[in-house]
Design a protein around this motif. Structure first.
Motif, short mmCIF file in Angstrom:
data_model
loop_
_atom_site.label_atom_id
_atom_site.label_comp_id
_atom_site.label_asym_id
_atom_site.label_seq_id
_atom_site.Cartn_x
_atom_site.Cartn_y
_atom_site.Cartn_z
N GLY A 1 1.80 -5.22 2.42
CA GLY A 1 1.16 -4.20 2.03
C GLY A 1 1.00 -2.09 3.39
O GLY A 1 1.11 -1.15 2.59
N ALA A 2 0.48 -2.91 3.98
CA ALA A 2 0.31 -1.65 5.36
C ALA A 2 1.63 -1.29 5.26
O ALA A 2 1.45 0.15 5.68
CB ALA A 2 -0.02 -2.26 6.47
N TYR B 1 1.60 9.26 -0.78
CA TYR B 1 0.00 8.15 -1.09
C TYR B 1 -0.27 8.32 -1.99
O TYR B 1 -0.37 8.35 -2.97
CB TYR B 1 -1.03 9.63 -0.54
N PRO B 2 0.03 6.60 -2.09
CA PRO B 2 -0.37 5.93 -3.53
C PRO B 2 -2.55 5.50 -3.85
O PRO B 2 -2.95 5.50 -2.51
CB PRO B 2 -0.41 4.38 -3.17
N VAL C 1 1.13 -0.91 -7.34
CA VAL C 1 0.61 0.30 -5.91
C VAL C 1 0.31 1.72 -7.58
O VAL C 1 1.14 1.34 -8.21
CB VAL C 1 2.34 0.96 -5.46
N GLU D 1 -3.74 3.78 -5.19
CA GLU D 1 -4.27 2.21 -5.01
C GLU D 1 -3.13 0.99 -4.88
O GLU D 1 -1.78 1.58 -4.58
CB GLU D 1 -4.79 1.41 -6.67
N VAL D 2 -3.65 -0.06 -3.70
CA VAL D 2 -2.50 -0.90 -3.53
C VAL D 2 -3.33 -2.40 -3.20
O VAL D 2 -4.42 -2.44 -3.15
CB VAL D 2 -1.87 -0.89 -2.24
N LEU E 1 6.08 4.52 2.40
CA LEU E 1 5.73 5.60 1.95
C LEU E 1 4.80 6.90 2.56
O LEU E 1 6.16 8.29 1.61
CB LEU E 1 4.43 5.23 0.49
N ALA E 2 4.52 7.19 2.53
CA ALA E 2 3.52 8.18 3.71
C ALA E 2 5.39 9.00 4.88
O ALA E 2 4.76 10.08 4.73
CB ALA E 2 2.34 6.75 5.21
N VAL F 1 2.67 1.28 2.94
CA VAL F 1 2.51 2.23 2.83
C VAL F 1 2.92 3.07 3.77
O VAL F 1 2.86 4.11 3.71
CB VAL F 1 0.29 1.53 2.89
#
Lengths: 288, 301
Positions: free
Chosen positions: B265-266, B278-279, B226, B281-282, B272-273, B269
């Motif tokens: 991954g979802a 907000y990354p 990430v 790249e993942v 984190l949101a 994300v």
């Protein structure tokens, strides 16, 4: 013909052992050292203090040894004086052959190739006995080269020769028994402490106890079963036979133990030592 | 076919548990790498295998032998720690006498010649082992380990102190034995060596098996990379994920990257949101064996 695994293990020990320089040097040096000792250090024809105070009827050889007298035990014209030193060398060799493998870690390499510990022990014991035979041969050579007559001595008149005379066969059996006892004791100390220095020191200590332990205060019923006394008597070329010997104090130092019983007792001690060695070596972890 | 099996082996030294219920198997015709940090228990496991140490509980089985029984000489071969050899013997004598001890229908002379050549020590065959350099002694030790055509080979750091040529010789010898159907357990600190040779890997940490499988299985375990715009964002994301009990580590080479121990991954994300992060790249990444190893070891500290 294919050799058995046990024979392979014995052959392995022999092939490794015969090329050891330390062992070869010890064996080669032994005969001249013993000869020099016989010629230079034992010229005194008469032990100090020997004389009229000793009873004419004969006295136990062990008593004389304990009082610092020297004995010139012999079979015929062959001196047996060097045999105790030979037995000490046998014990030290036994310690050395086994404990050095722990010191250097070679026992690990050996067991990785063949993990049978009993086979390894049989191989070591066979090599130890073969080397002890060479040591014994060396002491015989010295005994032949420097017989008691070279010191101007015959059998001392105050020693009860008849009482402890084993004859040729009995003497040989006694010498073999003492050498095997030394080898078994060295082996036991080697597997117990796993260090050349410590096992050799332990063996020397055990030897000193055997040679000097004063057991005269104990009743004969006890001392007759003590390997200390038996080994000591055998080293003096005679186990007591038939009857107690007279002593200066008049007390009996030995119960009447026939020679076969003395040897059988020593054989039991040796068997117990081998069994203890096998159990300890078979069960303990090898961490080197 | 299973050639070597550790079944719930435990070994205790006083108050210390050196091994705890270690179980794994080595298949015939394959190389299994045994990995672990210093003091993890690799050499203890190998010593138990050779019968040098008695297990506190559990059993080792070699081929179809009984549990904890001693195999016939020559069936099991190998090397434990640095080779300890008799210094007064020549190289040829050393290989020959160990070969004779464990020979299985092979000519001793032919076998000795073959091994001396295979490990590049034929030029010093007449020299005493005690007079050799440590690298040459290691070569002789490995040659001894290969004596007698063993069906199971257990090698503990066989390439230690070897030069590149020696390493290549050992590597080729291992691959040759593997092709002949020999089961090989290879313990090494050199991850590239294990990576190049091992079909399966067992990772031991503090006396326990913490990861086991083929290299592909171990490398495909979930792992996200990430990325963030700044190291500060990455640091905050790491704290947020760790706070949710999701393992995340900074990448040593780039402080803006995180390695996250998750395959979803979802979900990462989304988590984190909620923290306002907000990354940039993942992506899923395949791990190197080193990453697998370090993660397994560190994850159990």
């Amino acid at each position: 013909m294919k050799r058995s695994r046990t024979m392979q293990a014995i052959a392995f020990e022999w092939r490794v052992g015969r090329r050891r320089r330390d062992v070869a040097v010890l064996l080669l040096a032994l005969t001249p050292i013993l000869l020099a000792r016989e010629l230079l250090l034992l010229p005194a024809p008469t032990p100090p203090g020997v004389g009229p105070e000793l009873p004419a009827g004969g006295v136990d050889p062990v008593v004389l040894l304990q009082r610092g007298y020297q004995l010139w035990a012999s079979v015929g014209s062959v001196s047996l004086d060097a045999f105790p030193i030979g037995a000490v060398c046998t014990g030290l060799l036994s310690c050395w052959l086994v404990a050095s493998e722990f010191d250097t870690g070679t026992i690990r390499t050996r067991l990785v190739r063949d993990s049978s510990r009993p086979r390894l022990l049989v191989g070591k014991a066979a090599l130890g006995l073969a080397l002890s035979g060479l040591v014994a041969a060396s002491t015989v050579l010295v005994g032949v080269a420097v017989p008691p007559a070279a010191h101007g001595l015959g059998l001392l008149p105050y020693v009860d020769a008849e009482a402890f005379d084993l004859g040729v066969i009995g003497t040989l059996a006694a010498l073999v028994a003492v050498n095997v006892w030394a080898a078994a004791t060295g082996l036991l100390f080697a597997v117990l402490v796993r260090s050349v220095i410590l096992s050799a020191a332990s063996f020397v200590g055990a030897w000193a106890v055997v040679a000097t332990l004063p057991s005269v205060g104990l009743p004969p019923e006890v001392t007759r079963w003590m390997p200390t006394e038996l080994i000591n008597a055998l080293l003096a070329a005679g186990a007591p036979a038939g009857s107690n010997h007279a002593s200066m104090s008049g007390a009996a130092f030995f119960a009447p133990v026939p020679v076969p019983v003395a040897l059988a007792t020593l054989a039991l001690v040796i068997a117990a030592e081998f069994a203890a060695t096998a159990i300890v070596f078979g069960r303990r972890d090898i961490t080197v | 076919m299973t050639a070597l099996a550790f079944d719930r082996i435990s070994k205790r030294f006083g108050m210390i548990d050196a091994l705890t219920e270690v179980s794994f198997a080595v298949q015939a015709g394959s190389v299994t790498g045994l990995l672990g940090l210093n003091g993890a228990g690799k050499t203890t496991a190998i010593r138990v295998c050779f019968g040098l140490l008695n297990p506190t509980s559990g059993s080792v089985r070699v081929l179809d032998g009984a549990a904890n029984s001693r195999p016939e000489p020559g069936v099991l071969g190998g090397l434990v720690s640095r080779p300890a050899l008799h210094p007064h013997l020549t190289v040829l004598e050393t290989v020959a006498i160990y070969g004779a001890l464990s020979a299985r229908g092979d000519s001793i002379t032919r076998m000795s010649d073959r091994l001396l050549k295979e490990f590049g020590v034929e030029g010093v065959a007449r020299r005493r082992v005690g007079a050799l350099s440590s690298g040459m002694r290691q070569r002789v030790g490995v040659a001894v380990a290969f004596c007698g055509r063993p069906s199971v080979l257990v090698l503990d750091e066989p390439t230690e102190s070897l030069d590149p040529e020696g390493v290549a010789m050992v590597r080729e010898a291992i691959l040759r034995r593997k092709a002949e159907g020999v089961a090989i357990l290879l313990s090494s600190h050199l991850l590239p060596e294990i990576e190049a040779l091992a079909d399966a890997v067992v990772i031991i940490h503090e006396g326990k098996v913490v990861a086991e499988g083929t290299q592909d299985q171990l490398r495909q375990r979930p792992h996200l990379q990430v990325g963030f715009d700044s190291p500060e964002a990455a640091r905050r994301a790491k704290e947020a994920l760790n706070g949710q009990m999701i393992g995340a580590e900074s990448d040593d080479s780039d402080q803006r990257l995180l390695r996250v121990h998750s395959e979803d991954g979802a979900a990462v994300v989304g988590l984190l949101a909620t923290a306002g992060l907000y990354p940039s790249e993942v992506r899923h990444v395949r791990q190197s064996l080193e990453q697998v190893f370090l993660r397994a070891a560190r994850g159990h500290r």
